[in-house]
Design a protein around this motif. Structure first.
Motif, short mmCIF file in Angstrom:
data_model
loop_
_atom_site.label_atom_id
_atom_site.label_comp_id
_atom_site.label_asym_id
_atom_site.label_seq_id
_atom_site.Cartn_x
_atom_site.Cartn_y
_atom_site.Cartn_z
N ASP A 169 0.66 -1.26 0.06
CA ASP A 169 0.09 -0.07 0.21
C ASP A 169 0.56 1.55 -0.06
OD1 ASP A 169 -0.86 2.24 2.29
OD2 ASP A 169 -2.45 1.15 1.05
N ALA A 170 2.04 1.30 0.32
CA ALA A 170 3.21 2.26 0.66
C ALA A 170 3.42 2.54 -0.77
CB ALA A 170 3.55 2.36 2.24
N HIS A 230 2.61 1.37 -3.13
CA HIS A 230 1.10 1.88 -4.20
C HIS A 230 0.89 3.61 -4.00
CE1 HIS A 230 -0.22 -1.88 -5.21
NE2 HIS A 230 0.81 -2.02 -5.87
N ARG A 231 1.03 3.88 -2.83
CA ARG A 231 0.46 5.34 -2.68
C ARG A 231 1.54 6.20 -3.12
NH1 ARG A 231 -1.68 8.66 1.54
NH2 ARG A 231 -3.64 7.46 2.01
N ASN A 233 1.29 6.99 -7.20
CA ASN A 233 0.02 7.78 -6.88
C ASN A 233 0.73 9.06 -6.78
OD1 ASN A 233 -2.25 6.27 -7.62
ND2 ASN A 233 -3.23 5.77 -5.42
N GLU A 234 1.11 9.67 -5.63
CA GLU A 234 1.25 10.74 -5.40
C GLU A 234 2.50 10.82 -6.71
OE1 GLU A 234 1.11 13.34 -2.90
OE2 GLU A 234 -0.99 11.11 -2.34
N THR A 262 2.07 10.06 -9.75
CA THR A 262 1.57 10.45 -10.78
C THR A 262 0.66 11.73 -11.03
OG1 THR A 262 0.62 7.96 -10.52
CG2 THR A 262 -0.74 9.26 -11.64
N ARG A 263 -0.49 11.87 -9.32
CA ARG A 263 -0.68 13.22 -9.44
C ARG A 263 0.13 14.40 -9.57
NH1 ARG A 263 -2.10 16.71 -5.00
NH2 ARG A 263 -0.21 16.22 -4.35
N VAL A 307 1.26 14.97 -13.35
CA VAL A 307 -0.44 15.07 -14.07
C VAL A 307 -0.12 16.76 -14.33
CG1 VAL A 307 -2.85 15.29 -14.16
CG2 VAL A 307 -1.90 13.03 -14.19
N ILE A 308 -0.38 17.40 -12.67
CA ILE A 308 -0.31 18.95 -12.62
C ILE A 308 0.41 19.29 -13.57
CG2 ILE A 308 -0.40 20.09 -10.83
CD1 ILE A 308 -2.21 18.87 -9.12
N THR A 332 1.23 19.14 -17.62
CA THR A 332 -0.19 19.84 -18.54
C THR A 332 0.47 21.54 -18.28
OG1 THR A 332 -1.40 19.11 -16.87
CG2 THR A 332 -2.33 17.89 -18.28
N GLU A 351 2.85 21.97 -20.22
CA GLU A 351 2.16 21.91 -21.82
C GLU A 351 1.55 23.18 -22.24
OE1 GLU A 351 -0.07 18.51 -22.15
OE2 GLU A 351 -0.55 19.60 -24.33
N GLU A 370 7.96 2.79 9.12
CA GLU A 370 6.26 3.78 8.96
C GLU A 370 5.75 3.43 10.09
OE1 GLU A 370 5.33 4.76 5.56
OE2 GLU A 370 3.34 5.87 5.59
N ARG A 380 -6.97 3.24 4.97
CA ARG A 380 -5.90 4.00 3.58
C ARG A 380 -6.41 3.76 2.61
NH1 ARG A 380 -0.55 5.93 4.71
NH2 ARG A 380 0.76 4.06 3.45
N MET A 397 -6.46 6.52 -1.18
CA MET A 397 -6.19 6.00 -1.89
C MET A 397 -6.71 6.09 -3.40
SD MET A 397 -2.28 4.25 -2.60
CE MET A 397 -3.16 2.74 -2.67
N VAL A 402 -8.01 9.33 -3.96
CA VAL A 402 -7.24 10.64 -4.94
C VAL A 402 -6.60 9.84 -5.67
CG1 VAL A 402 -3.96 10.39 -4.53
CG2 VAL A 402 -5.19 10.86 -2.56
N THR A 442 -7.42 11.77 -9.20
CA THR A 442 -6.25 12.20 -10.13
C THR A 442 -7.19 11.61 -11.84
OG1 THR A 442 -4.58 11.77 -8.74
CG2 THR A 442 -3.91 11.51 -11.21
N ARG A 497 -9.01 14.33 -13.36
CA ARG A 497 -8.25 15.76 -13.23
C ARG A 497 -7.10 15.46 -15.06
NH1 ARG A 497 -5.56 16.91 -8.65
NH2 ARG A 497 -6.95 18.41 -7.68
N VAL A 498 -6.90 13.86 -14.76
CA VAL A 498 -6.92 13.88 -16.50
C VAL A 498 -7.41 14.18 -17.96
CG1 VAL A 498 -5.81 11.70 -18.01
CG2 VAL A 498 -4.78 12.22 -16.03
N PHE A 504 -8.10 17.89 -18.10
CA PHE A 504 -6.56 19.02 -18.46
C PHE A 504 -6.23 18.48 -20.31
CE2 PHE A 504 -6.65 20.26 -14.42
CZ PHE A 504 -5.05 20.54 -13.98
#
Lengths: 216, 211
Positions: free
Chosen positions: A167-168, A170-171, A174-175, A177-178, A181-182, A185, A188, B40, B164, B168, B171, B175, B178-179, B182
């Motif tokens: 999970d850590a 994947h998180r 994900n972070e 990727t986010r 993206v921002i 773009t 761009e 962690e 968790r 996720m 999020v 995302t 947003r894709v 955008f």
């Protein structure tokens, strides 16, 4: 008099034995950064103990996913033989029976130059066998059942730790990727606006009076 | 008879005080630089650690330095020039707790030092002896009580993992939305900017009396 003394001493030994059993935790769950080779050692008390565990690579900012194939994991017995060898993986579970007692070496090898963080969990489980029961008259058959129950619960805990580490990871992805993206773009858009402004300026210059526009 | 019993009891108690610190993972510290391990951990979790430098047979016992930091950078434990010790703390923040070891500069040579680290968090760090003494339970009942504690810890962990995963998923879905937005906006900006270009150039050429 002799009998009461024996009873007292046997009770004391039982308490001591139960205390000793509580020390057989052998659970380690940690993260370590692997630059090239990182080795962790764990002592196995009894031959035939089940060593189980898992490890997950929490990736550092890798740009392309195909860049890093993963890390290699090796377990070496005290005699020097390789008991387990897993190559090029980003996380896996393992379980094996210890052939001898002694100090076992768990090594992570990172074939690439980028350092990786590996979160691992190693558990050494001991269940008293028939032989132990016969040797120690203070060990009840119920202790065997309790040990089996404890091992089953430990396997559930191990699975949960594996899930937590995944999970850590994947998180982290994900972070990343986010943010990508921002960042990409907005970049761009700015680039697009900038390039078209440059185009306009260039065309204007082509037609400006300073350059002989009869040529155009 | 009684004296012998006391003697063996004393020896076994001594052994039991050393064995827990010898049961743990062994790390080899490089001759220069630090070696760090991290985990962690969530808030309000008890962390109990024992560390001891493994004697390598020679008379010179190298001493090490230890430092434990919280995820926000606070120094939780710092000790230099030591061969063994223990520390305990309750976590105040969720995050990565880091424990770093290094060999003291005086002893830095060619040899690597082995440190035995016993790092226990949560249910593994619970003091069962005090529970046994307080509630006057022992033997099988104590073992079952420990199993009950382990089951409760599993349940808590499961709820944590569920929470968790829900975060996720939120999020990820944001995302994803947003894709889509955008990309459509990028197309819009492209069309808008080229429209602006055409309009500007048309005005420019009209001013220059070329069209």
């Amino acid at each position: 008099m002799e009998q009461t003394q024996w009873k007292r001493s046997s009770k004391m030994w039982m308490v001591l034995a139960s205390l000793m059993m509580s020390f057989f935790s052998g659970i380690e769950s940690l993260s370590v950064t692997v630059n090239d080779v990182e080795c962790v050692y764990e002592y196995v008390l009894y031959e035939g103990d089940t060593i189980s565990g898992n490890f997950v690579v929490v990736d550092h900012d890798i740009f392309w996913g195909s860049d890093h194939p993963g890390i290699d994991f090796t377990v070496t017995s005290p005699a020097g033989n390789t008991v387990q060898n897993i190559k090029g993986t980003s996380g896996d579970k393992f379980q094996f029976k210890a052939p001898t007692h002694g100090m076992y070496k768990f090594c992570f090898h990172n074939p690439h130059s980028t350092p990786e963080t590996v979160s691992f969990y190693i558990h050494v489980g001991h269940i008293p066998s028939e032989h132990d029961l016969a040797k120690d008259e203070h060990l009840d058959p119920i202790n065997v059942k309790i040990a089996e129950l404890r091992e089953a619960l430990e396997s559930v805990t191990a699975e949960q730790k594996y899930l937590k580490a995944r999970d850590a990871r994947h998180r982290h992805t994900n972070e990343s990727t986010r943010k990508r993206v921002i960042f990409y773009t907005v970049g761009e858009y700015l680039l697009l606006a900038g390039v078209s402004a440059l185009q306009v300026i260039y065309i204007r210059r082509l037609f400006s009076k300073s350059v002989a526009y009869n040529r155009v | 008879m009684g004296k012998m019993m006391l003697c063996t009891l004393g020896i076994s108690l001594c052994l039991f005080s050393i064995i827990p610190s010898a049961f743990g993972i062994w790390l080899t510290l490089p001759s220069s630089g630090t070696k760090c391990v991290s985990e962690e951990i969530q808030t309000n979790v008890v962390v109990l650690t024992d560390y001891i430098v493994i004697p390598d047979g020679s008379s010179l016992q190298p001493s090490i330095g230890v430092k434990v930091t919280s995820p926000y950078g606070n120094n939780l434990y710092y000790k230099e020039n030591t061969t063994h010790g223990n520390f305990a703390f309750t976590t105040q923040e969720t995050g990565n707790y880091l424990a770093c070891f290094w060999i003291d500069p005086h002893y830095q040579g060619a040899k690597e030092v082995s440190v035995s680290l016993d790092w226990k968090t949560g249910i593994a760090a619970k003091d069962w002896e005090s529970v046994a003494r307080k509630e006057k339970i022992e033997g099988v009942e104590l073992e079952l009580r420990k199993l009950e504690g382990a089951v409760e810890a599993i349940h808590e962990n499961l709820l944590y993992l569920k929470g968790r995963e829900a975060e996720m998923r939120a999020v990820s879905e944001r995302t994803n939305a947003r894709v889509a937005w955008f990309s459509i906006m990028s197309l819009g900006i492209c069309i808008g900017v080229s429209g602006l270009q055409l309009w500007h150039l048309k005005r420019f050429f009209q001013k220059k009396k070329l069209i």
